[in-house]
Motif scaffolding. Structure first.
Motif, PDB file in Angstrom:
ATOM      1  N   ALA A   1     -21.773 -21.888  13.870  1.00 22.33           N
ATOM      2  CA  ALA A   1     -20.909 -20.709  13.734  1.00 22.33           C
ATOM      3  C   ALA A   1     -21.718 -19.453  13.986  1.00 22.33           C
ATOM      4  CB  ALA A   1     -20.306 -20.656  12.342  1.00 22.33           C
ATOM      5  N   LEU A   2     -21.113 -18.515  14.686  1.00 22.15           N
ATOM      6  CA  LEU A   2     -21.712 -17.187  14.850  1.00 22.15           C
ATOM      7  C   LEU A   2     -20.804 -16.219  14.110  1.00 22.15           C
ATOM      8  CD1 LEU A   2     -24.029 -15.679  16.150  1.00 22.15           C
ATOM      9  CD2 LEU A   2     -22.640 -15.389  18.187  1.00 22.15           C
ATOM     10  N   LEU A   3     -21.325 -15.688  13.016  1.00 21.55           N
ATOM     11  CA  LEU A   3     -20.506 -14.871  12.131  1.00 21.55           C
ATOM     12  C   LEU A   3     -20.936 -13.416  12.205  1.00 21.55           C
ATOM     13  CD1 LEU A   3     -20.474 -16.986   8.863  1.00 21.55           C
ATOM     14  CD2 LEU A   3     -18.459 -16.257  10.131  1.00 21.55           C
TER      15      LEU A   3
ATOM     16  N   ILE B   1     -18.734 -22.662  24.249  1.00 23.67           N
ATOM     17  CA  ILE B   1     -18.695 -21.464  23.406  1.00 23.67           C
ATOM     18  C   ILE B   1     -17.231 -21.081  23.210  1.00 23.67           C
ATOM     19  CG2 ILE B   1     -19.400 -19.047  23.230  1.00 23.67           C
ATOM     20  CD1 ILE B   1     -21.633 -19.711  25.273  1.00 23.67           C
ATOM     21  N   LEU B   2     -16.812 -20.893  21.972  1.00 25.78           N
ATOM     22  CA  LEU B   2     -15.428 -20.519  21.690  1.00 25.78           C
ATOM     23  C   LEU B   2     -15.416 -19.189  20.945  1.00 25.78           C
ATOM     24  CD1 LEU B   2     -15.313 -24.001  20.571  1.00 25.78           C
ATOM     25  CD2 LEU B   2     -13.193 -23.336  21.713  1.00 25.78           C
ATOM     26  N   ASP B   3     -14.725 -18.204  21.524  1.00 28.01           N
ATOM     27  CA  ASP B   3     -14.694 -16.864  20.932  1.00 28.01           C
ATOM     28  C   ASP B   3     -13.414 -16.693  20.115  1.00 28.01           C
ATOM     29  OD1 ASP B   3     -15.054 -14.264  20.255  1.00 28.01           O
ATOM     30  OD2 ASP B   3     -15.076 -13.477  22.294  1.00 28.01           O
ATOM     31  N   GLU B   4     -13.542 -16.718  18.810  1.00 30.36           N
ATOM     32  CA  GLU B   4     -12.417 -16.563  17.884  1.00 30.36           C
ATOM     33  C   GLU B   4     -11.180 -17.334  18.346  1.00 30.36           C
ATOM     34  OE1 GLU B   4     -11.713 -12.900  16.084  1.00 30.36           O
ATOM     35  OE2 GLU B   4     -13.798 -12.245  16.186  1.00 30.36           O
TER      36      GLU B   4
ATOM     37  N   GLY C   1     -22.453  -7.600  17.258  1.00 28.45           N
ATOM     38  CA  GLY C   1     -23.234  -8.042  18.409  1.00 28.45           C
ATOM     39  C   GLY C   1     -22.937  -9.466  18.838  1.00 28.45           C
ATOM     40  N   LYS C   2     -21.885 -10.075  18.257  1.00 23.78           N
ATOM     41  CA  LYS C   2     -21.559 -11.464  18.612  1.00 23.78           C
ATOM     42  C   LYS C   2     -21.201 -11.589  20.086  1.00 23.78           C
ATOM     43  CE  LYS C   2     -18.328 -11.265  15.816  1.00 23.78           C
ATOM     44  NZ  LYS C   2     -17.119 -11.263  15.044  1.00 23.78           N
ATOM     45  N   SER C   3     -20.304 -10.723  20.529  1.00 26.61           N
ATOM     46  CA  SER C   3     -19.837 -10.837  21.918  1.00 26.61           C
ATOM     47  C   SER C   3     -20.977 -10.629  22.895  1.00 26.61           C
ATOM     48  CB  SER C   3     -18.753  -9.795  22.199  1.00 26.61           C
ATOM     49  OG  SER C   3     -17.652 -10.048  21.392  1.00 26.61           O
ATOM     50  N   THR C   4     -21.818  -9.649  22.616  1.00 28.93           N
ATOM     51  CA  THR C   4     -22.947  -9.384  23.507  1.00 28.93           C
ATOM     52  C   THR C   4     -23.840 -10.616  23.618  1.00 28.93           C
ATOM     53  OG1 THR C   4     -22.865  -7.108  22.769  1.00 28.93           O
ATOM     54  CG2 THR C   4     -24.836  -7.793  23.934  1.00 28.93           C
TER      55      THR C   4
ATOM     56  N   VAL D   1     -23.109 -13.852  23.080  1.00 33.64           N
ATOM     57  CA  VAL D   1     -22.554 -14.992  23.817  1.00 33.64           C
ATOM     58  C   VAL D   1     -22.358 -14.660  25.289  1.00 33.64           C
ATOM     59  CG1 VAL D   1     -21.492 -16.070  21.823  1.00 33.64           C
ATOM     60  CG2 VAL D   1     -20.166 -14.475  23.189  1.00 33.64           C
ATOM     61  N   LYS D   2     -22.088 -13.408  25.582  1.00 37.10           N
ATOM     62  CA  LYS D   2     -21.978 -13.057  26.999  1.00 37.10           C
ATOM     63  C   LYS D   2     -23.332 -13.223  27.692  1.00 37.10           C
ATOM     64  CE  LYS D   2     -18.005  -9.954  26.947  1.00 37.10           C
ATOM     65  NZ  LYS D   2     -17.615  -8.551  26.756  1.00 37.10           N
ATOM     66  N   THR D   3     -24.407 -12.961  26.967  1.00 38.24           N
ATOM     67  CA  THR D   3     -25.732 -13.199  27.519  1.00 38.24           C
ATOM     68  C   THR D   3     -25.918 -14.687  27.799  1.00 38.24           C
ATOM     69  OG1 THR D   3     -26.514 -11.380  26.176  1.00 38.24           O
ATOM     70  CG2 THR D   3     -28.186 -12.815  27.117  1.00 38.24           C
TER      71      THR D   3
END
Lengths: 527, 371
Positions: free
Chosen positions: A46-48, A171-174, A54-57, A59-61
């Motif tokens: 989990a990325l919380l 990777i699953l974003d919300e 900074g979560k989106s940044t 995972v986009k990386t």
């Protein structure tokens, strides 16, 4: 440079993807600040973090959409530089975005074909699509056009498209943000299956209960930095929330002894065509909101909530003038400005571009809604003292944090801007307040302030209508809850009787009959 | 290596201010190259273009005369462009304004009418320009017609109307068959301000327009409405502002200002209605509006600057045999650079090294990447 790679990556605990010291700077602002993260096969990580953590940044990386300013990625031990998403996909990294990138007018199969890099024929691809979707229990009709599908089904397309690349890392974003509780359960079954197949999953969320249920490891970000990596099953939701926010969160309390008065907002049999061909028809929406009451409207996004909001705000006019009645005045044919003069106030879902003009100062954004029914304008001239006074008053009353007295709206964080927008309307002491997604993407501290402000406003006799996808939020502040599904609004049920299961069924389109029995009870004030 | 435009986190205030200056410098460099190619000494040419006109009181006055219509039209256009309304037809509105005002001058010619004639001409000119501008505005609001095309096409209609009138019904009987009306009576003429100069009272009107626009944009709810509709249309709708009404308003105001500039030009420096009363003021004013950052004071400065290029171009034609068309080339290059520099406010240019990659680059665009 090459690091020794274990030939049998399966048997050892070697990380599949390692992020080492990832830093991403935008000017002087560090969206990611030296973040380390290890993802292992067969694990749901989990990325919380709150919005803006900074979560989106990050995972986009990992998906090649952003090049880090510093730091490196290692894929199976080898240093890599992703040139773009197709590079990431070719290595076995797939991503399911929160906002779908689907073409509404194309079929499911056509959309999947567009997102794949492969060279197989369309027929072969369609067959594989059918196989993957049935193997994983994600039923999809390849020949249906996307605009006919529900949000949950659209997400399925994205997941199946990702799975067809046979990814090692997904990777699953919300992913559950747009799902009913039942749909979320189905998704979890799929995710557990993917985990058991030895794939690594990175699961971005801020729903702590889900993370506790689903994930083996959790990494918590705050302000662009990694705070902690922990085992969510060993933590409580409260302890993880503390790590996310960095402080205890204030509790929202309803004033004791709230009484409801006469209905101040009536929606009568409101049926309307959408102005967008893929929008939702409103079908006979009928509900009343009394003074001193908060009525919640739940529902999965895209079931007519946006259409309802613009019909209530007057951005679109209703077919009949008595479709919307504000404090006894037929308002269906009135403009936004005229409705504001009747004492109505509105807070739209989109903060930037709808609720505010992003590149304008806060004082100008105070004028945006304040020009209609206040003393900000004299004979066509703007009273700058009055607009600035509104900014100052909103700032102190609702704790809006900003760098200077009157900055551009876009420079505020989401939570502070939302406090400003809600505060701007509340300071006018409206008789009726209609607010859509009041705490969407807002940090927990600001959310508590906003919810408290809504409760306080209703206790002063205002009728408050809250449209929200967040069931916890509605449970916290609403007296009664109605559910929107395919443009229909269910009978409201008392918040005390509105269990997640019952709401979930209504959100999935179950008959309202089940809830109808509760309707009598709902007239009693919420406990 | 790869050149990419990267969005800045914040808009650069420095470049927002410097952009017109950078554009001017780049234009001068480009022009110097052009002069050199034409076999002229670039330094001497630039001197004739930009320095000599400033050293003489008469040419200074001429700059003000040329700047007057540019500033008035530019102010009107800036209101349109701020509201994301694209009026390209100011040239036509200028001509129709000149025609409508001239009608009164023609019919009262030699009748000994009083001093009411000139004010009435100005009102007619402004009204004519406004009504003419409302044609594309109504077509846009009512039928969704693209105002860029309709307003531009109406320029040619206006030119032909003017041409027909001065060759037909309004032609001066004593004019030896030249396509021109009789010279306007003194009561139908805009008075000059100084002896020995053509600077006229219209320049004062242009200054008043600049002040009025500054106050309107900065202080009034209407100015706020214009800015919000342009900057954030959805927020403007939420504020209760009607985009359609604003299309009509901005077209009407910019048309009125262009029409007023037209009748002032005819009743002032020109003195008769004839074809060729405008060396493209309506189009040059588009450059003025953008070079002036759609800001009234900026437009005043930009209008003076472009007027300088007209005067300098005439001087260069006389003294250095440089073709007058080069002035238009200059203005075109300037607009190009202004718009290019403006994109640097929100974006920066970056050189990105493309890492070597063994796998063949996929031709498939990334659908995901847009999310």
């Amino acid at each position: 440079m090459l690091n020794p790679v274990s030939a049998n990556g399966e048997s050892t605990r070697a990380p599949l993807l390692q992020a080492i010291g990832i830093t991403k700077a935008y000017g002087t602002f560090l969206a990611n600040n030296a973040i380390d993260l290890d993802l292992y096969p067969g694990e749901i990580h989990a990325l919380l973090g709150e919005n803006g953590a900074g979560k989106s940044t990050l995972v986009k990386t990992m998906y090649g959409l952003i090049q880090p300013t510093a730091g490196e990625l290692r894929w199976m031990g080898e240093k890599i530089e992703l040139t773009g998403p197709s590079d990431a996909r070719s290595r076995g990294i797939a991503m399911v975005f929160q906002h779908f990138s689907l073409f509404d007018n194309l079929t499911v199969a056509e959309n999947v074909a567009l997102g794949l890099d492969g060279s197989e024929t369309f027929a072969a691809m369609s067959a594989r699509l059918a196989k993957v979707s049935s193997d994983y229990g994600l039923p999809l009709d390849p020949n249906r056009e996307v605009w006919r599908l529900s949000v949950g089904e659209r997400q399925r397309i994205e997941i199946v498209r990702a799975l067809m690349q046979n990814p090692k890392l997904l990777i699953l974003d919300e992913p559950t943000a747009v799902l009913t509780p039942q749909e979320a359960d189905q998704l979890f079954t799929v995710l557990f299956r993917l985990k058991s197949e030895g794939r690594a999953l990175l699961y971005i969320s801020h729903k702590l209960d889900e993370v506790k249920r689903l994930c083996d490891t959790a990494t918590i970000l705050r302000g662009g930095k990694k705070v902690e990596t922990c085992d969510p099953r060993q933590e409580t939701a409260a302890s993880m929330a503390r790590m996310m926010v960095g402080a205890e969160i204030g509790e929202v309390k309803a004033a004791a002894g709230r009484t409801t008065t006469i209905p101040r907002l009536l929606i009568n049999d409101l049926s309307m065509e959408p102005d967008d061909p893929h929008g939702v028809y409103l079908k006979g929406v009928t509900v009343e909101v009394k003074g001193g009451e908060i009525l919640g409207i739940a529902g999965v996004a895209g079931n007519g909530q946006d259409e309802l909001f613009s019909a209530l705000s007057g951005e679109r006019l209703s077919p009949h003038s008595d479709n919307v009645i504000v404090d006894g005045h037929a308002a269906g044919h009135l403009t936004v400005t005229q409705r504001r003069r009747l004492g109505a106030a509105f807070v739209p879902e989109e903060r930037l571009g709808h609720g505010t003009a992003p590149r304008m100062k806060l004082s100008e954004n105070a004028l945006l809604t304040g020009h209609a029914a206040s003393d900000m304008v004299h004979r066509g001239f703007v009273d700058r003292v009055a607009t600035l006074a509104t900014v100052d008053k909103t700032t102190t009353t609702f704790d809006v944090r900003k760098a200077k007295r009157d900055p551009e709206a876009a420079s505020l964080s989401g939570g502070n801007l939302q406090k400003f927008i809600v505060g701007r309307e509340i300071l006018r002491e409206p008789g009726v307040l209609i607010v859509s997604q009041p705490t969407w993407g807002v940090d927990a501290g600001a959310a508590a302030v906003i919810r408290q402000a809504l409760l306080d406003l209703s206790s002063r006799g205002t009728a408050v209508l809250v449209i929200s996808q967040d069931l916890d939020e509605l449970a916290e502040i609403a007296d009664r809850i109605a559910v929107m599904f395919h443009g229909h609004l269910s009978e409201p049920i008392a918040a005390a009787d509105a269990t997640r299961e019952k709401l979930g069924l209504l959100m999935g389109g179950a008959s309202v009959g089940d809830a109808a029995g509760q309707q009598e009870a709902s007239h009693a004030t919420g406990s | 290596m790869q050149l990419v435009l990267e969005k800045r986190a914040e808009r650069s205030t420095l470049i927002a201010v410097a952009s017109p200056l950078i554009a001017i410098v780049l234009t001068l460099v480009t022009m110097s190259i052009l002069f050199a190619i034409l076999g002229k000494n670039p330094i001497a040419a630039l001197n004739v273009y930009f320095v000599e006109p400033l050293t003489d009181t008469y040419t200074l006055g001429e700059i003000i005369v040329k700047a007057t219509p540019l500033v008035m039209i530019g102010i009107g256009l800036s209101l349109c462009y701020l509201a994301n309304v694209w009026n390209i037809g100011a040239e036509g509105q200028f001509l129709i304004g000149a025609v409508c005002g001239s009608w009164l001058a023609v019919v009262t010619n030699g009748t000994g009418a009083g001093y009411w004639v000139l004010p009435a001409m100005l009102v007619l000119g402004a009204a004519g320009g406004a009504l003419y501008a409302l044609i594309p505005a109504l077509c846009k609001v009512r039928f969704g017609a693209n105002e860029i095309l309709t307003s531009l096409m109406l320029v040619y209609v206006a030119e032909l109307i003017l041409d027909y009138l001065v060759r037909g019904p309004w032609r001066d009987p004593k004019g030896m068959n030249f396509p021109t009306t009789a010279a306007f009576d003194p009561v139908a003429t805009v008075p000059t301000l100084f002896d020995g100069s053509r600077v006229h009272a219209g320049s004062i009107i242009a200054l008043l327009v600049v002040i009025a626009a500054t106050v309107m944009l900065g202080r009034t709810i209407k100015g706020f409405e214009i800015r919000v509709v342009g900057a954030a249309p959805r927020a403007a709708r939420f504020a209760g502002f009607s985009a359609d009404r604003l299309v009509l308003f901005t077209f009407a105001v910019s048309g009125a200002l262009a029409g007023l500039a037209g009748i002032i030009e005819v009743a002032g420096p020109v003195g008769v209605l004839q074809p060729g009363i405008s060396p493209g003021y309506g189009f040059t004013a588009i450059i003025v509006a953008f070079l002036g950052r759609l800001n009234p004071i900026g437009i005043l400065i930009a209008g003076l600057f472009l007027a300088l290029t007209f005067i300098g171009g005439e001087g260069a034609q006389i003294s250095m045999k440089i073709p007058l068309d080069l002035t238009k080339v200059f203005q075109g290059i300037l607009l190009f650079y202004v718009l290019a520099c403006d994109s640097m406010i929100l974006y920066r240019i970056r050189l990105i090294a493309t890492p070597k990659k063994s796998a063949p680059a996929s031709v498939q665009g990334n659908v995901h990447g847009t999310a």
